[in-house]
Design an enzyme around this catalytic site. Sequence first.
Site, PDB file in Angstrom:
ATOM      1  N   HIS A  67      53.136  63.410  47.828  1.00 42.70           N
ATOM      2  CA  HIS A  67      53.497  64.741  47.333  1.00 42.70           C
ATOM      3  C   HIS A  67      54.648  64.559  46.361  1.00 42.70           C
ATOM      4  O   HIS A  67      55.604  63.838  46.656  1.00 42.70           O
ATOM      5  CB  HIS A  67      53.947  65.632  48.500  1.00 42.70           C
ATOM      6  CG  HIS A  67      54.477  66.969  48.084  1.00 42.70           C
ATOM      7  ND1 HIS A  67      53.681  68.093  47.987  1.00 42.70           N
ATOM      8  CD2 HIS A  67      55.731  67.380  47.745  1.00 42.70           C
ATOM      9  CE1 HIS A  67      54.410  69.126  47.615  1.00 42.70           C
ATOM     10  NE2 HIS A  67      55.658  68.725  47.448  1.00 42.70           N
ATOM     11  N   PHE A  68      54.565  65.194  45.190  1.00 44.49           N
ATOM     12  CA  PHE A  68      55.720  65.090  44.300  1.00 44.49           C
ATOM     13  C   PHE A  68      56.289  66.464  43.980  1.00 44.49           C
ATOM     14  O   PHE A  68      55.588  67.479  43.999  1.00 44.49           O
ATOM     15  CB  PHE A  68      55.399  64.304  43.018  1.00 44.49           C
ATOM     16  CG  PHE A  68      54.438  64.928  42.060  1.00 44.49           C
ATOM     17  CD1 PHE A  68      54.852  65.943  41.202  1.00 44.49           C
ATOM     18  CD2 PHE A  68      53.123  64.487  41.972  1.00 44.49           C
ATOM     19  CE1 PHE A  68      53.973  66.501  40.288  1.00 44.49           C
ATOM     20  CE2 PHE A  68      52.230  65.043  41.063  1.00 44.49           C
ATOM     21  CZ  PHE A  68      52.662  66.056  40.224  1.00 44.49           C
ATOM     22  N   THR A  69      57.597  66.464  43.729  1.00 40.86           N
ATOM     23  CA  THR A  69      58.326  67.676  43.399  1.00 40.86           C
ATOM     24  C   THR A  69      59.510  67.286  42.534  1.00 40.86           C
ATOM     25  O   THR A  69      59.846  66.102  42.405  1.00 40.86           O
ATOM     26  CB  THR A  69      58.786  68.405  44.673  1.00 40.86           C
ATOM     27  OG1 THR A  69      59.344  69.683  44.321  1.00 40.86           O
ATOM     28  CG2 THR A  69      59.855  67.606  45.419  1.00 40.86           C
ATOM     29  N   ARG A 107      45.200  78.096  41.909  1.00 39.15           N
ATOM     30  CA  ARG A 107      45.242  77.497  43.244  1.00 39.15           C
ATOM     31  C   ARG A 107      45.583  78.550  44.300  1.00 39.15           C
ATOM     32  O   ARG A 107      45.117  78.471  45.435  1.00 39.15           O
ATOM     33  CB  ARG A 107      46.244  76.346  43.278  1.00 39.15           C
ATOM     34  CG  ARG A 107      45.796  75.140  42.456  1.00 39.15           C
ATOM     35  CD  ARG A 107      46.861  74.062  42.410  1.00 39.15           C
ATOM     36  NE  ARG A 107      47.121  73.460  43.699  1.00 39.15           N
ATOM     37  CZ  ARG A 107      46.440  72.431  44.203  1.00 39.15           C
ATOM     38  NH1 ARG A 107      45.434  71.904  43.532  1.00 39.15           N
ATOM     39  NH2 ARG A 107      46.765  71.930  45.391  1.00 39.15           N
ATOM     40  N   GLU A 225      42.562  65.583  47.311  1.00 36.84           N
ATOM     41  CA  GLU A 225      43.804  66.040  47.942  1.00 36.84           C
ATOM     42  C   GLU A 225      43.718  66.027  49.464  1.00 36.84           C
ATOM     43  O   GLU A 225      42.647  66.208  50.047  1.00 36.84           O
ATOM     44  CB  GLU A 225      44.132  67.463  47.473  1.00 36.84           C
ATOM     45  CG  GLU A 225      44.331  67.575  45.973  1.00 36.84           C
ATOM     46  CD  GLU A 225      44.694  68.990  45.541  1.00 36.84           C
ATOM     47  OE1 GLU A 225      45.653  69.557  46.104  1.00 36.84           O
ATOM     48  OE2 GLU A 225      44.014  69.525  44.654  1.00 36.84           O
TER      49      GLU A 225
END
Length: 277
Positions: A67-69, A107, A225
């Site tokens: 997961h990226f943020t 989404r 995902e």
Amino acid sequence: MAAASIGSDIAILVLSFPATVFGHVGFSTVPIDVILVPQRSQAAGDGDNYSMAQSVVPAVGDRWIYHFTHVDNLGAIRAAGLLRCDSVAREGMTRTEVGDPDIKESRRRRVIPIEPGGRVGDYVPFYFATRSPMMYRIACDRRDSIPNRYSGGDKSLIYLVTTVGAVIDGGSTWVATDGNAATATTEFTADLQDMNRMVDWPLMSAQRWNSTQEDLDRQRRRQAEFLVYGELPLTVIRWVAVQNDELASQVGKLLVDHALAQRIVVRPSWYYGYERR
């Protein structure tokens, strides 16, 4: 490159480039490949029971997920002790949004066709590979100075990394997809064996994922995902990966006195890193 072993349950492929791990006692190097494949570890004191090791064909529960943020969001994540889904995080938890607004909205509308239902925006998203098409777009938006989009590029993004098995062991509800969750043709499952069959694992480790005339679906499949319903405790995260030493130092300060402060790794090969033209 050379193979090395540490104990009977860990086999590590040593590559020619160093990978830096930051801890409170200083810096050291560890041999970790571009795509992480964990093995269960029974070493005393290894509370999460996973090691950063190599395996040719990992068990499905040992698959790494990413997961990226933006680093700006890490403080709120640490304060909450949770990763929260987009539909909740956007209400004050997300300080810097890097996603395209139109994609994010699609989404939030996309219905999950299996239990526990809801919409894609009700889940915390993880990819099965680094250097995703979404990150490529973020990097290109900076390179090309695209107006009305996040312009900071991908160098300020951080990966929060764990395994499928760690999420399941933690009791979270999840679904997986064979491609971009917002695409109409994407399939969903909540069965591990179905997931193992559906995900294009060779494509997950490929350097190039663009669609071709022979295979027009490669880009969608690269965006397979693992979606965690609602929220995920930060204790389930095993590693934090960053693009450079400067960001590693910043993340270390944000995570001071947290267990993850000892699990920060520098992985420039997980990024595109484009600068403006």
